[in-house]
Design an enzyme around this catalytic site. Structure first.
Site, PDB file in Angstrom:
ATOM      1  N   ILE A   1       1.295  -1.055  -0.185  1.00 33.37           N
ATOM      2  CA  ILE A   1       0.337  -0.014   0.408  1.00 33.37           C
ATOM      3  C   ILE A   1       0.796   1.436  -0.228  1.00 33.37           C
ATOM      4  O   ILE A   1       0.637   2.239  -0.431  1.00 33.37           O
ATOM      5  CB  ILE A   1      -1.436   0.089   1.120  1.00 33.37           C
ATOM      6  CG1 ILE A   1      -2.122  -1.048   1.422  1.00 33.37           C
ATOM      7  CG2 ILE A   1      -1.657   1.505   1.217  1.00 33.37           C
ATOM      8  CD1 ILE A   1      -3.247  -0.967   0.684  1.00 33.37           C
TER       9      ILE A   1
ATOM     10  N   LYS B   1      -5.780   0.544  14.802  1.00 35.56           N
ATOM     11  CA  LYS B   1      -6.014   1.655  14.188  1.00 35.56           C
ATOM     12  C   LYS B   1      -6.950   2.442  14.782  1.00 35.56           C
ATOM     13  O   LYS B   1      -7.053   3.450  14.112  1.00 35.56           O
ATOM     14  CB  LYS B   1      -6.168   0.637  13.285  1.00 35.56           C
ATOM     15  CG  LYS B   1      -5.293   0.020  12.761  1.00 35.56           C
ATOM     16  CD  LYS B   1      -4.151   0.319  11.831  1.00 35.56           C
ATOM     17  CE  LYS B   1      -2.736  -0.297  10.968  1.00 35.56           C
ATOM     18  NZ  LYS B   1      -2.332  -0.050  10.582  1.00 35.56           N
TER      19      LYS B   1
ATOM     20  N   SER C   1      -4.972   3.880   8.377  1.00 36.72           N
ATOM     21  CA  SER C   1      -5.582   3.308   9.235  1.00 36.72           C
ATOM     22  C   SER C   1      -6.586   2.299   8.786  1.00 36.72           C
ATOM     23  O   SER C   1      -5.915   1.275   7.681  1.00 36.72           O
ATOM     24  CB  SER C   1      -6.589   4.176   9.570  1.00 36.72           C
ATOM     25  OG  SER C   1      -7.374   3.713  10.539  1.00 36.72           O
TER      26      SER C   1
ATOM     27  N   ILE D   1      -8.114  -4.478  -0.891  1.00 38.88           N
ATOM     28  CA  ILE D   1      -7.691  -4.413  -1.916  1.00 38.88           C
ATOM     29  C   ILE D   1      -6.483  -5.539  -2.010  1.00 38.88           C
ATOM     30  O   ILE D   1      -6.175  -6.050  -1.466  1.00 38.88           O
ATOM     31  CB  ILE D   1      -6.142  -3.131  -1.538  1.00 38.88           C
ATOM     32  CG1 ILE D   1      -7.376  -2.174  -0.690  1.00 38.88           C
ATOM     33  CG2 ILE D   1      -6.224  -2.314  -2.480  1.00 38.88           C
ATOM     34  CD1 ILE D   1      -7.957  -0.804  -1.243  1.00 38.88           C
TER      35      ILE D   1
ATOM     36  N   LYS E   1       6.706  12.573  15.540  1.00 37.34           N
ATOM     37  CA  LYS E   1       7.941  12.752  16.275  1.00 37.34           C
ATOM     38  C   LYS E   1       9.111  13.309  15.776  1.00 37.34           C
ATOM     39  O   LYS E   1       8.806  14.331  15.649  1.00 37.34           O
ATOM     40  CB  LYS E   1       7.692  11.826  17.549  1.00 37.34           C
ATOM     41  CG  LYS E   1       8.267  12.513  19.005  1.00 37.34           C
ATOM     42  CD  LYS E   1       7.552  13.375  19.606  1.00 37.34           C
ATOM     43  CE  LYS E   1       7.915  13.864  20.859  1.00 37.34           C
ATOM     44  NZ  LYS E   1       7.240  14.831  20.705  1.00 37.34           N
TER      45      LYS E   1
ATOM     46  N   ASP F   1      13.213   0.544  13.086  1.00 37.26           N
ATOM     47  CA  ASP F   1      12.072  -0.171  13.171  1.00 37.26           C
ATOM     48  C   ASP F   1      11.607   0.887  13.681  1.00 37.26           C
ATOM     49  O   ASP F   1      12.302   1.951  14.782  1.00 37.26           O
ATOM     50  CB  ASP F   1      12.748  -0.733  14.855  1.00 37.26           C
ATOM     51  CG  ASP F   1      11.457  -1.822  15.243  1.00 37.26           C
ATOM     52  OD1 ASP F   1      10.155  -1.230  14.958  1.00 37.26           O
ATOM     53  OD2 ASP F   1      11.580  -3.162  14.997  1.00 37.26           O
TER      54      ASP F   1
END
Ligand code: HXC
Length: 290
Positions: free
Chosen positions: A33, A176, A158, A205, A141, A81
Site C-alpha cells: 500500500i 488502528k 488506518s 485491496i 514526532k 524499526d
C-alpha cells in the site's frame, strides 16, 4: 515491479509536476500500500524517502520507484524499526541531508497476522500496537520540525475493522482505533500552525500484503458483498493519497477517507465468512503463553 507507470500522469486525473519540489517521507514504503502511495507522489513530481526494516526489500523498492520518473530521487532508509524513535530521527536527518526537506509524511508501517484472543499473547498484542500506533506517533514526532517549518501534511494508513467487531483482529483493531484518535487530535493541535492530519482507511485491496495475510484464500468470493461490486486496487489508494496531499484538500483535516467500495457499511468484514465456526474451535483449543 512498480504498480503505476507514466500513464498515471498523462492519462490520469492529476496534473504532472503537482508535487514538484516537495519531499514525502514514508514508513512502510517498501510494502504494497505505502509503496504505491510513494509511486504516485514520485510520478507527480515529488522526491521520496522510504523507511523499512528489511534492507534488501527497502533498497530494491527505492531503486524501482526512482526509475519511474527521470530526475527523481528516492532515498532508501533500511534497518529502521518505527518502534524506535531515535532510529526514525536519524532517518529524518538523512532525508533532510539528501533531499533538503520533508513536506509530507505517510505513517504506514504496520504489522498484522490472524489470531484469536486465545492465541494472542500479551507480547503479540503489544508488538502490533507498538508498530502501528506507537510507530505512527514516533514517525510524526521525528518529522515534526520539518512539518512545522514547511506547513506539511500527514496521512496515517488506518483500517475499517475497528468500526465494528472483527474476530482474529483484536490487536489491529485496537491499534488502528488509536491511530484514528491520534490523527484527530493532531489535526486539532496542528491546524493553527498550518499542518494537516488525515487517515486513509483501505478496505479489501487486491494484491496487498495485508490481504494475503488476512484472506490467504483470496477475496474473489467477497466481491458480490462489496457495494461497488469489485475489489479495491492499489491505484485507488494512490488516488486518495494524491487528493489528500494536493491543494484540493487544503481545507481537509481530521478526516478519515475510507477507500473500500462501501464494504464496511454492510458490516461483514472479509474473512468472517465462516463465523463463528473457526472461532469456536480456536477459543476451545490450547492457547498462546500469556
Ligand atoms: C500469534 C503471533 C503470530 C501469529 C507473531 N506472533 N505472529 N502470534 N499468531 N501468527 C507473536 C509472536 O509469537 C510474538 O509473541 C509476538 O507476536 C512478536 O513477534 P516477533 O516475531 O517476536 O517480532 P516482531 O518484530 O515484534 O513481529 C512483528 C509482527 C510480524 C507484526 C508480529 O508479523 C511482522 O513483522 N510482520 C511483518 C510486517 C507485516 O505484518 N506487514 C503486513 C502489514 S498489512 P510471543 O508471545 O511469542 O513473544 C496490515 C494491514 C492491516 O497491517 C489492515 C487490515 C485491514
Amino acid at each position: 515491479m512498480p504498480t503505476l507507470n507514466e500513464t498515471y500522469v498523462t492519462k490520469g486525473s492529476w496534473r504532472p509536476n503537482l508535487f514538484e519540489g516537495k519531499v514525502v517521507f514514508v514508513t512502510g514504503g517498501a510494502g504494497s500500500i505505502c509503496r504505491v502511495q510513494t509511486e504516485a507522489m514520485v510520478l507527480l513530481g515529488a522526491n521520496a524517502a522510504i523507511v523499512g526494516r528489511n534492507k534488501q526489500k527497502t533498497d530494491e523498492a527505492a531503486k524501482d520507484i526512482q526509475s519511474l520518473r527521470k530526475g527523481s530521487k528516492v532515498v532508501s532508509l533500511p534497518d529502521v524499526d518505527v518502534r524506535d524513535v531515535k532510529q526514525l530521527a536519524e532517518a529524518v536527518k538523512k532525508t533532510v541531508a539528501e533531499l533538503g526537506r520533508i513536506d509530507f509524511v505517510i505513517a504506514g508501517a504496520a504489522g498484522n497476522f490472524l489470531a484469536d484472543f486465545n492465541h494472542l499473547s500479551s507480547n503479540a498484542f503489544k508488538s502490533v500496537v507498538s508498530i502501528d500506533l506507537l510507530g505512527s506517533y514516533n514517525t510524526v514526532k521525528a518529522c515534526f520540525e520539518e512539518l512545522r517549518k514547511n506547513k506539511g501534511a500527514i496521512i496515517f494508513v488506518s483500517a475499517t475493522l475497528h468500526y465494528y467487531g472483527v474476530p482474529f483482529q483484536i490487536h489491529v483493531g485496537a491499534a488502528k482505533a488509536g491511530v484514528d484518535a491520534l490523527s484527530n487530535a493532531l489535526a486539532v493541535e496542528f491546524g493553527p500552525i498550518g499542518v494537516r492530519s488525515n487517515c486513509i482507511a483501505p478496505g479489501p485491496i487486491e494484491g496487498t500484503e495485508g490481504m494475503s495475510r488476512l484472506a490467504p484464500k483470496g477475496l474473489e468470493s467477497v466481491k458480490s458483498k462489496i457495494p461497488l461490486q469489485r475489489l479495491g486496487t492499489k491505484q485507488d489508494i494512490a488516488d486518495a493519497t494524491v487528493y489528500l496531499f494536493s491543494p484540493a484538500a487544503e481545507f481537509v483535516t481530521g478526516d478519515v477517507l475510507v477507500v473500500d467500495g462501501g464494504s464496511w457499511q454492510v458490516s461483514q468484514g472479509a474473512g468472517s465468512q465462516d463465523y463463528p465456526v473457526t472461532l469456536k474451535k480456536a477459543l476451545a483449543a490450547p492457547g498462546a503463553k500469556l
